[in-house]
Design a protein around this motif. Structure first.
Motif, short mmCIF file in Angstrom:
data_model
loop_
_atom_site.label_atom_id
_atom_site.label_comp_id
_atom_site.label_asym_id
_atom_site.label_seq_id
_atom_site.Cartn_x
_atom_site.Cartn_y
_atom_site.Cartn_z
N TYR A 294 0.83 -1.21 0.00
CA TYR A 294 0.00 0.00 0.00
C TYR A 294 0.87 1.26 0.00
CZ TYR A 294 -3.05 -3.71 1.62
OH TYR A 294 -3.74 -4.90 1.73
N LYS A 295 2.13 1.10 -0.37
CA LYS A 295 3.08 2.21 -0.27
C LYS A 295 2.67 3.40 -1.11
CE LYS A 295 7.98 3.36 -0.55
NZ LYS A 295 9.36 2.85 -0.70
N GLU A 296 2.27 3.17 -2.34
CA GLU A 296 1.93 4.28 -3.24
C GLU A 296 0.70 5.04 -2.73
OE1 GLU A 296 4.68 1.72 -4.98
OE2 GLU A 296 2.66 1.18 -4.33
N PHE A 297 -0.25 4.31 -2.20
CA PHE A 297 -1.45 4.96 -1.65
C PHE A 297 -1.06 5.87 -0.48
CE2 PHE A 297 -4.92 5.03 1.45
CZ PHE A 297 -5.94 5.56 0.68
N LEU A 298 -0.27 5.35 0.44
CA LEU A 298 0.13 6.14 1.60
C LEU A 298 1.02 7.31 1.20
CD1 LEU A 298 0.87 3.23 4.12
CD2 LEU A 298 -1.12 4.74 4.09
N ALA A 299 1.93 7.07 0.25
CA ALA A 299 2.82 8.15 -0.19
C ALA A 299 2.04 9.27 -0.87
CB ALA A 299 3.87 7.59 -1.15
N GLY A 300 1.06 8.90 -1.68
CA GLY A 300 0.24 9.91 -2.35
C GLY A 300 -0.57 10.73 -1.37
N ILE A 301 -1.17 10.06 -0.40
CA ILE A 301 -1.94 10.76 0.63
C ILE A 301 -1.03 11.69 1.43
CG2 ILE A 301 -3.30 10.49 2.73
CD1 ILE A 301 -4.82 9.73 0.24
#
Length: 225
Positions: free
Chosen positions: A87-94
Protein backbone atom coordinates in the motif's frame (compact mmCIF):
# COMPACT_ATOMS: atom_id res chain seq x y z
CA UNK A 1 7.41 16.69 2.18
CA UNK A 2 11.08 16.86 1.17
CA UNK A 3 12.10 15.54 4.58
CA UNK A 4 9.69 12.64 4.16
CA UNK A 5 10.90 11.79 0.65
CA UNK A 6 14.59 12.13 1.48
CA UNK A 7 14.17 10.17 4.71
CA UNK A 8 12.48 7.39 2.76
CA UNK A 9 15.41 7.22 0.34
CA UNK A 10 17.99 7.28 3.16
CA UNK A 11 16.33 4.34 4.89
CA UNK A 12 16.14 2.49 1.57
CA UNK A 13 19.82 3.22 0.98
CA UNK A 14 20.83 1.82 4.35
CA UNK A 15 18.88 -1.38 3.68
CA UNK A 16 20.35 -2.10 0.25
CA UNK A 17 23.54 -4.16 0.43
CA UNK A 18 24.58 -4.13 -3.23
CA UNK A 19 24.22 -1.94 -6.32
CA UNK A 20 20.77 -1.63 -7.90
CA UNK A 21 19.44 -0.38 -11.23
CA UNK A 22 17.30 2.37 -9.71
CA UNK A 23 19.37 5.55 -10.02
CA UNK A 24 17.89 7.36 -7.03
CA UNK A 25 18.15 4.30 -4.78
CA UNK A 26 21.73 3.66 -5.88
CA UNK A 27 22.60 7.28 -5.12
CA UNK A 28 21.01 6.94 -1.67
CA UNK A 29 22.83 3.65 -1.07
CA UNK A 30 26.22 5.20 -1.81
CA UNK A 31 25.69 8.58 -0.15
CA UNK A 32 23.28 7.80 2.68
CA UNK A 33 25.66 9.16 5.33
CA UNK A 34 25.98 12.54 3.60
CA UNK A 35 22.25 12.63 2.94
CA UNK A 36 21.59 11.93 6.60
CA UNK A 37 23.65 14.96 7.63
CA UNK A 38 21.76 17.19 5.21
CA UNK A 39 18.48 15.69 6.38
CA UNK A 40 19.16 16.56 10.03
CA UNK A 41 20.30 20.04 9.03
CA UNK A 42 17.03 20.67 7.20
CA UNK A 43 15.10 19.11 10.08
CA UNK A 44 16.72 21.54 12.49
CA UNK A 45 15.85 24.48 10.25
CA UNK A 46 12.29 23.21 9.98
CA UNK A 47 11.96 22.93 13.75
CA UNK A 48 13.25 26.50 14.09
CA UNK A 49 10.68 27.74 11.58
CA UNK A 50 7.87 26.11 13.56
CA UNK A 51 8.37 28.84 16.16
CA UNK A 52 6.69 31.17 13.66
CA UNK A 53 3.53 29.07 13.48
CA UNK A 54 0.34 29.56 15.46
CA UNK A 55 -1.16 26.87 17.69
CA UNK A 56 -3.48 25.32 15.11
CA UNK A 57 -0.71 25.17 12.52
CA UNK A 58 1.47 23.41 15.08
CA UNK A 59 -1.30 20.91 15.79
CA UNK A 60 -1.80 20.12 12.11
CA UNK A 61 1.95 19.89 11.63
CA UNK A 62 2.28 17.52 14.57
CA UNK A 63 -0.48 15.29 13.22
CA UNK A 64 1.23 15.23 9.85
CA UNK A 65 4.51 14.36 11.56
CA UNK A 66 2.83 11.43 13.32
CA UNK A 67 1.50 10.19 9.98
CA UNK A 68 4.97 10.36 8.42
CA UNK A 69 6.47 8.61 11.44
CA UNK A 70 3.98 5.76 11.15
CA UNK A 71 4.68 5.57 7.42
CA UNK A 72 8.41 5.21 8.06
CA UNK A 73 7.81 2.58 10.73
CA UNK A 74 5.50 0.49 8.56
CA UNK A 75 7.54 0.80 5.37
CA UNK A 76 10.97 0.14 6.86
CA UNK A 77 10.51 -2.13 9.88
CA UNK A 78 11.53 -5.70 8.94
CA UNK A 79 8.31 -7.15 10.37
CA UNK A 80 5.94 -4.88 8.45
CA UNK A 81 7.88 -3.73 5.37
CA UNK A 82 6.69 -6.39 2.94
CA UNK A 83 3.01 -6.19 3.84
CA UNK A 84 2.92 -2.40 4.20
CA UNK A 85 4.74 -2.05 0.89
CA UNK A 86 1.62 -3.34 -0.85
CA UNK A 87 0.00 0.00 0.00
CA UNK A 88 3.08 2.21 -0.27
CA UNK A 89 1.93 4.28 -3.24
CA UNK A 90 -1.45 4.96 -1.65
CA UNK A 91 0.13 6.14 1.60
CA UNK A 92 2.82 8.15 -0.19
CA UNK A 93 0.24 9.91 -2.35
CA UNK A 94 -1.94 10.76 0.63
CA UNK A 95 1.09 11.99 2.54
CA UNK A 96 2.30 14.22 -0.29
CA UNK A 97 -1.15 15.65 -0.93
CA UNK A 98 -1.65 16.38 2.76
CA UNK A 99 1.76 17.99 3.13
CA UNK A 100 1.25 20.35 0.19
CA UNK A 101 -2.05 21.77 1.48
CA UNK A 102 -1.56 21.26 5.21
CA UNK A 103 -1.79 24.87 6.30
CA UNK A 104 -4.74 25.64 4.06
CA UNK A 105 -6.88 23.85 6.62
CA UNK A 106 -6.39 26.73 9.05
CA UNK A 107 -6.57 29.53 6.47
CA UNK A 108 -9.67 28.80 4.37
CA UNK A 109 -13.31 28.00 4.95
CA UNK A 110 -13.63 24.23 5.29
CA UNK A 111 -16.59 23.76 2.97
CA UNK A 112 -17.78 20.49 1.49
CA UNK A 113 -16.39 21.48 -1.92
CA UNK A 114 -13.00 22.24 -0.38
CA UNK A 115 -12.85 18.74 1.09
CA UNK A 116 -13.98 17.27 -2.22
CA UNK A 117 -11.22 19.10 -4.07
CA UNK A 118 -8.71 17.92 -1.48
CA UNK A 119 -9.86 14.33 -1.98
CA UNK A 120 -9.50 14.73 -5.74
CA UNK A 121 -6.01 16.17 -5.27
CA UNK A 122 -5.05 13.31 -2.97
CA UNK A 123 -6.37 10.74 -5.45
CA UNK A 124 -4.45 12.43 -8.25
CA UNK A 125 -1.25 12.22 -6.19
CA UNK A 126 -1.94 8.54 -5.47
CA UNK A 127 -2.48 7.84 -9.16
CA UNK A 128 0.78 9.66 -9.92
CA UNK A 129 2.59 7.31 -7.54
CA UNK A 130 0.84 4.28 -9.04
CA UNK A 131 1.89 5.26 -12.57
CA UNK A 132 5.52 5.38 -11.45
CA UNK A 133 5.07 2.10 -9.60
CA UNK A 134 3.83 0.39 -12.75
CA UNK A 135 6.77 1.77 -14.72
CA UNK A 136 9.30 0.68 -12.10
CA UNK A 137 7.87 -2.74 -11.29
CA UNK A 138 11.07 -4.46 -12.47
CA UNK A 139 13.25 -2.18 -10.35
CA UNK A 140 11.10 -2.81 -7.28
CA UNK A 141 11.32 -6.55 -7.84
CA UNK A 142 15.11 -6.35 -8.06
CA UNK A 143 15.29 -4.49 -4.73
CA UNK A 144 12.79 -6.77 -3.01
CA UNK A 145 10.43 -3.82 -2.57
CA UNK A 146 6.72 -4.52 -2.41
CA UNK A 147 4.45 -2.19 -4.34
CA UNK A 148 0.86 -1.97 -5.42
CA UNK A 149 1.90 -2.65 -9.00
CA UNK A 150 3.58 -5.90 -7.91
CA UNK A 151 0.58 -6.81 -5.78
CA UNK A 152 -1.90 -6.13 -8.59
CA UNK A 153 -0.02 -6.72 -11.87
CA UNK A 154 -2.94 -5.55 -14.03
CA UNK A 155 -3.22 -2.25 -12.19
CA UNK A 156 -1.85 -0.23 -15.10
CA UNK A 157 -4.85 -1.06 -17.28
CA UNK A 158 -7.23 0.82 -15.00
CA UNK A 159 -5.20 4.00 -14.44
CA UNK A 160 -6.33 5.92 -17.58
CA UNK A 161 -9.97 5.22 -16.71
CA UNK A 162 -9.43 6.44 -13.16
CA UNK A 163 -7.86 9.65 -14.46
CA UNK A 164 -10.83 10.27 -16.75
CA UNK A 165 -13.16 9.81 -13.77
CA UNK A 166 -11.12 12.37 -11.82
CA UNK A 167 -11.54 14.82 -14.71
CA UNK A 168 -15.30 14.34 -14.62
CA UNK A 169 -15.46 14.81 -10.85
CA UNK A 170 -13.32 17.94 -11.10
CA UNK A 171 -15.62 19.41 -13.75
CA UNK A 172 -18.59 18.59 -11.52
CA UNK A 173 -17.08 20.65 -8.71
CA UNK A 174 -16.54 23.50 -11.17
CA UNK A 175 -20.18 23.25 -12.24
CA UNK A 176 -21.35 23.41 -8.62
CA UNK A 177 -19.19 26.45 -7.82
CA UNK A 178 -17.43 28.37 -10.60
CA UNK A 179 -14.94 29.82 -8.11
CA UNK A 180 -13.07 26.52 -8.49
CA UNK A 181 -12.81 26.80 -12.27
CA UNK A 182 -9.07 27.57 -12.41
CA UNK A 183 -8.11 24.77 -10.04
CA UNK A 184 -10.46 22.42 -11.87
CA UNK A 185 -8.76 23.30 -15.15
CA UNK A 186 -5.37 22.55 -13.58
CA UNK A 187 -6.65 19.16 -12.45
CA UNK A 188 -7.91 18.38 -15.92
CA UNK A 189 -4.58 19.35 -17.49
CA UNK A 190 -2.67 17.17 -15.03
CA UNK A 191 -4.99 14.21 -15.56
CA UNK A 192 -4.84 14.56 -19.33
CA UNK A 193 -1.06 14.76 -19.27
CA UNK A 194 -0.79 11.67 -17.08
CA UNK A 195 -3.06 9.75 -19.44
CA UNK A 196 -0.72 10.60 -22.31
CA UNK A 197 2.31 9.54 -20.29
CA UNK A 198 0.65 6.21 -19.53
CA UNK A 199 0.14 5.65 -23.24
CA UNK A 200 3.77 6.45 -24.07
CA UNK A 201 5.56 5.03 -21.04
CA UNK A 202 7.33 2.29 -23.00
CA UNK A 203 9.38 4.82 -24.95
CA UNK A 204 10.80 6.57 -21.91
CA UNK A 205 13.48 5.50 -19.43
CA UNK A 206 12.55 5.21 -15.77
CA UNK A 207 14.43 8.28 -14.39
CA UNK A 208 13.08 10.58 -17.11
CA UNK A 209 9.61 9.09 -16.81
CA UNK A 210 9.52 9.83 -13.09
CA UNK A 211 10.58 13.44 -13.69
CA UNK A 212 8.00 13.90 -16.44
CA UNK A 213 5.25 12.35 -14.34
CA UNK A 214 5.90 14.68 -11.41
CA UNK A 215 6.22 17.67 -13.76
CA UNK A 216 2.88 16.88 -15.40
CA UNK A 217 1.29 16.52 -11.97
CA UNK A 218 2.53 19.86 -10.64
CA UNK A 219 3.14 22.18 -13.61
CA UNK A 220 -0.51 23.16 -14.21
CA UNK A 221 -0.68 24.45 -10.63
CA UNK A 222 1.63 27.29 -11.66
CA UNK A 223 -1.44 29.00 -13.07
CA UNK A 224 -2.95 29.47 -9.62
CA UNK A 225 0.18 30.59 -7.76
Amino acid sequence: TWLAYCGDRILDGRRLQSSVLSVRHEFARIHWRSLTKVWFLVLGLTIFLTTKLNLMELVYGALFGVFIGLYFLLQHHPLTRIEAGKYKEFLAGIGFASGTVLFLFVRVDLTALFFLMFILWALLCVVNCLIISVKEITLDKEMGQSSQARTWPKLGRFIPGVLICLILFSLTVCFLDNRWILLSLCFCLSCGGLVQLCRRSSGCGSPLFRVLTDAVLLSPLIFIV
